[in-house]
Scaffold this motif. Structure first.
Motif, PDB file in Angstrom:
ATOM      1  N   LEU A  58      22.639  34.298  -0.969  1.00 59.13           N
ATOM      2  CA  LEU A  58      24.173  34.097  -0.699  1.00 59.13           C
ATOM      3  C   LEU A  58      24.727  34.984  -0.215  1.00 59.13           C
ATOM      4  O   LEU A  58      26.071  34.693  -0.116  1.00 59.13           O
ATOM      5  N   ILE A  59      24.262  36.291  -0.365  1.00 60.80           N
ATOM      6  CA  ILE A  59      25.341  37.464   0.013  1.00 60.80           C
ATOM      7  C   ILE A  59      24.842  38.134   1.355  1.00 60.80           C
ATOM      8  O   ILE A  59      23.824  38.296   1.789  1.00 60.80           O
ATOM      9  N   ALA A  60      25.723  38.338   2.343  1.00 59.06           N
ATOM     10  CA  ALA A  60      25.451  39.028   3.486  1.00 59.06           C
ATOM     11  C   ALA A  60      26.139  40.405   3.452  1.00 59.06           C
ATOM     12  O   ALA A  60      26.810  40.852   2.337  1.00 59.06           O
ATOM     13  N   PHE A  61      25.364  41.226   4.179  1.00 63.51           N
ATOM     14  CA  PHE A  61      25.772  42.919   4.128  1.00 63.51           C
ATOM     15  C   PHE A  61      27.272  42.973   4.238  1.00 63.51           C
ATOM     16  O   PHE A  61      27.851  43.939   3.589  1.00 63.51           O
ATOM     17  N   ARG A  62      28.009  42.274   4.869  1.00 55.45           N
ATOM     18  CA  ARG A  62      29.097  42.647   5.263  1.00 55.45           C
ATOM     19  C   ARG A  62      30.197  42.311   4.043  1.00 55.45           C
ATOM     20  O   ARG A  62      31.385  42.791   3.900  1.00 55.45           O
ATOM     21  N   SER A  63      29.765  41.374   3.252  1.00 58.15           N
ATOM     22  CA  SER A  63      30.329  41.162   1.963  1.00 58.15           C
ATOM     23  C   SER A  63      30.448  42.461   1.117  1.00 58.15           C
ATOM     24  O   SER A  63      31.204  42.526   0.066  1.00 58.15           O
TER      25      SER A  63
END
Length: 282
Positions: free
Chosen positions: A74-79
């Motif tokens: 559920l985590i994108a790199f941009r987060s």
């Protein structure tokens, strides 16, 4: 007859309370139900904020130790900008991963990751994950802390506490305090904090396993604490913003209630005196 009913009811209440007390004591004495110890987290409480250095250390532990088995779906790199990484650092992290894509000729190929991508799973599917882990399915790190959070009547435990305890709760052999006749299944490891005391995952941490960029000593407890903090953020990235908004709403409501109180007092003061009320002067 009423007296008999009251006596029977009282006996039933006493018996029920005695049985409940016995069950609670049995659970407390059962070595299989060890309760995780509480840790101090900067994110706890209504004024809690994320501990950025700890989050970055936890992310390092995830990358170097945990990512081989556990996903972060559920985590994108941009987060990662939320935990202190700048745009160039995020691009450098994302480019280390590859993603399948279709080129102009309609053939499958690979491309480097970009900040908008989500962290890739370490296995192609559940069957592959179980095959590589003795039949067990490694849980996703972006949901585990919330899944293990417990708010009980007698006690409460943060999900982070469970993670820290689990990382530190391994035994090479079944200790003398284990229940008589305890048999560890083949391929399993003994842990004080897992239900049944048998876990498919070997002890993942040992002292100085990673070298922290900020020089923090990498003890088992420190690494467990940091990765648990990172997992807590992954499970609830908007926690800090939500708490800040909640405080603003509470402050607004406080002043709004005061305003209503004095408005109400002014209006009814004239009513009590029998004066006519002019709405334009309220």
């Amino acid at each position: 007859m009423i007296k008999n009913i009251n006596v029977k009811g009282l006996i039933a209440i006493v018996v029920s309370a005695t049985m409940l007390f016995a069950v609670l004591n049995a659970n407390a004495a059962d070595p299989k139900a060890m309760h995780p110890e509480r840790n101090n987290y900067k994110s706890a409480g209504i004024f809690g904020k994320w501990d950025i250095p700890s989050l970055q250390r936890g992310f390092q532990v995830y990358q170097e130790v945990c990512a081989a088995c556990h996903s972060l779906d559920l985590i994108a790199f941009r987060s990662l900008s939320d935990i202190g990484y700048n745009e160039d650092e995020i691009k450098a992290i994302a480019i280390e991963y590859e993603y399948e894509t279709i080129d102009g000729d309609g053939e499958e190929t690979f491309r480097p990751g970009i900040p908008a991508d989500y962290f890739p799973a370490p296995f192609a599917n559940e069957a592959a994950a179980r095959a590589a882990n003795n039949g067990a399915l490694p849980p996703d790190f972006s949901t585990l802390v919330k899944a293990r959070e417990h708010l009980g009547f007698f006690s409460s435990t943060y999900g982070e506490d469970y993670i820290v305890a689990l990382m530190k709760g391994y035994e090479e052999e079944v200790p003398a305090s284990a229940p008589l006749g305890f048999e560890l299944p083949e391929g399993a490891y003994y842990n004080h904090y897992i239900e049944g005391n048998a876990i498919a995952m070997a002890a993942p941490l040992y002292d100085d396993m990673v070298e922290y960029a900020d020089g923090t000593p990498a003890t088992i407890h420190q690494m467990a604490y940091d990765v648990a903090t990172f997992m807590a953020w992954a499970s609830d990235p908007t926690m800090q913003e939500r708490k800040q908004m909640g405080l603003k709403v509470m402050l607004f409501m406080f002043f709004f209630v005061i305003l209503l109180y004095f408005t109400n007092k002014r209006v009814w003061a004239k009513v009590k005196k029998g004066e006519d009320i002019d709405p334009s002067k309220i």
